[in-house]
Design an enzyme around this catalytic site. Structure first.
Site, PDB file in Angstrom:
ATOM      1  N   ASP A 142       4.352   5.434  -0.132  1.00 53.90           N
ATOM      2  CA  ASP A 142       4.836   4.053  -0.185  1.00 53.90           C
ATOM      3  C   ASP A 142       5.974   3.906  -1.197  1.00 53.90           C
ATOM      4  OD1 ASP A 142       4.908   1.401   0.541  1.00 53.90           O
ATOM      5  OD2 ASP A 142       3.135   0.819  -0.599  1.00 53.90           O
ATOM      6  N   ASP A 172       4.542  -5.415   4.471  1.00 49.78           N
ATOM      7  CA  ASP A 172       3.176  -5.825   4.798  1.00 49.78           C
ATOM      8  C   ASP A 172       3.180  -7.094   5.642  1.00 49.78           C
ATOM      9  OD1 ASP A 172       2.398  -3.750   3.205  1.00 49.78           O
ATOM     10  OD2 ASP A 172       1.722  -4.991   1.531  1.00 49.78           O
TER      11      ASP A 172
END
Length: 499
Positions: free
Chosen positions: A238, A303
């Site tokens: 990430d 997200d």
């Protein structure tokens, strides 16, 4: 469930059928069947009921149609994207889980909670459907590295080796979350000082970053060697830049070489890993080439879940994700046209379809729609749901044979947009997508009314409520003349109930 009867309709110029689609801030997908009869193509469609809607598989003879987008094995030799469960949806929205120890853990999970969720993947139907990966997101690791400067687990919350043995004993795999940075305390680890491979940059979390052009950086592959000893099967890398939301963390603006370093370490480990690079990473060159050469999948957007909400998900949040997937797959179409193998999968983020509306924040229709989009995009199918309270619809969406057949097919032929009336791939509210055709002539077609653009859809709103659209065989890829050159001998119509 039977098809409604429609009189076959066509004229001498085109093959259209107007299709009314309803918005109501969700995508309504209808059944579209292409079928052959005496060397002609017809369209037949069925409007959805309140609860269910369908997709069709289209059949022709054994000849690939033009403009198909077949994929190859991913870089690390996987046939399809990962399927399983990921913890971040619950970590971001702990209010959705009454039993979640929020006061004790905040956004960090412990091993007991992970086991309680991932054990649900051992249900025979779920496991047979390929959902075998238990993915731990952020918070499993310690702020203290080992003596070699490697990131290790927080021993007060986890015993990762024991967790791995438990999961593998159940026939499951294990995934771990990682970031390019490492605690600056690792600076003095190993006989080749870890700090000698750092760049002069510290973020607000007191993480340091490697110079991935420094040969000593690859000595840090000991991290992967350590994780191999734990039995790790997948890594979510990430905060890779350019891309990601990094401004508030003071991270370096270009960490694309971290994907290269992880890939090289994985190759040298001898273990089969899936590497997912996240999130919303830059898709321009040279970075597009970097992801294709080093990752199995990339997150196309950030997200989609809210934070500290009482609901897992709000439907409008997928608008930007759908648009970013459109841009992603259009790049793959260009690569395919230039005879480059398509190995990279687009990851749309966690899939919030397992729980009822009172938990998820989305209606049953919207859950149906989300499942279609994620399947069609050949996305990772990481459930973000509370696995302990799956309802009947959630189980069916996840495990029905038709869902899995569609997912397996779309893994080989990810959907690409074909706009009604033009066949172009621009962002529009009323959108058609096709997956395939395969070399056997099979394809799935999705018609979508994305509804009014709420700011991130990339298209001009044509209206709310019910809309009409027309699509043609030519819109979907092959021209009428090329279709007529195929052997279109009559065959049974194989209707697959996708949900």
């Amino acid at each position: 469930m039977e098809l409604e009867k429609f009189k076959p309709w066509r004229d001498s110029h085109s093959e259209h059928i107007p299709v009314p689609l309803t918005s109501r801030q969700n995508i309504i997908i209808i059944l579209l069947i292409l079928f052959s009869h005496y060397h002609h193509w017809y369209w037949r469609c069925r409007r959805p009921t309140d609860r269910w809607s369908l997709l069709a598989v289209c059949h022709k003879h054994h000849q690939r149609a033009p403009n198909s987008l077949p994929t190859s094995k991913s870089l690390h030799s996987f046939l399809h994207s990962a399927r399983g469960w990921n913890s971040w949806g619950i970590q971001a929205t702990p209010n959705t889980i009454p039993s979640y120890p929020k006061e004790e853990l905040g956004r960090v999970l412990n091993q007991k909670f992970i086991i309680s969720q991932c054990t649900m993947l051992t249900d025979p139907a779920t496991q047979d459907a390929g959902y075998d990966l238990c993915s731990l997101d952020g918070g499993w690791y310690s702020s203290i590295t080992d003596k070699f400067g490697c990131i290790t687990y927080n021993a007060s919350l986890f015993d990762i080796s024991a967790l791995s043995r438990y999961l593998h004993g159940k026939g499951l795999r294990m995934g771990l979350y990682s970031q390019p940075g490492t605690p600056c305390k690792a600076r003095h680890g190993t006989n080749v000082t870890v700090g000698s491979a750092f760049i002069d940059h510290v973020d607000k979390n007191n993480n340091c970053y490697f110079d991935y052009e420094n040969p000593n950086t690859q000595l840090y592959r000991e991290l992967i060697t350590l994780w191999v000893s734990w039995g790790v099967d997948m890594i979510k890398l990430d905060y890779v830049t350019p891309g990601s939301t990094f401004q508030d963390t003071c991270m370096p603006g270009n960490l694309n070489a971290s994907a290269i370093a992880y890939h090289c370490a994985i190759e040298k480990s001898g273990r089969k890993f899936q590497l997912d690079v996240s999130s919303d990473v830059c898709r321009s060159q040279p970075y597009w080439g970097t992801w294709n050469s080093n990752a199995d999948s990339i997150r196309v957007d950030t997200d989609i879940n809210p934070y500290d909400s009482d609901d897992f998900f709000f439907f409008y949040m997928q608008h930007c994700t759908v648009e970013d997937y459109r841009q992603f797959v259009n790049l793959q179409v260009v690569d395919a046209q230039n005879d480059k193998p398509v190995t990279l999968r687009g990851n749309l983020d966690n899939l919030f379809v397992g729980n009822p509306a009172k938990v998820k924040g989305v209606t049953d229709k919207q859950r149906n729609t989300l499942m279609r989009i994620w399947i069609g995009a050949s996305s990772n199918l990481f459930l973000g749901s509370d696995m302990r309270i799956l309802d009947d619809l959630g189980r069916w969406l996840i495990t029905s044979p038709s869902s899995i057949a569609a997912a397996d097919f779309c893994a080989m032929y990810p959907m690409q947009p074909r706009n009604p009336g033009t066949g172009s791939n621009q962002a529009v509210q009323l959108q058609a997508c096709i997956t395939g055709p395969s070399e056997h002539g099979e394809a799935y077609v999705l018609l979508t009314n994305l509804g009014p653009n709420l700011g991130d859809g990339g298209y001009v709103t044509v209206g709310g409520g019910e809309q009409k659209m027309s699509v043609t065989l030519a819109d979907m890829g092959p021209s009428r003349s090329s279709a007529n050159r195929l052997d279109l001998s009559p065959r049974p119509i194989h209707v697959l109930i996708l949900l």
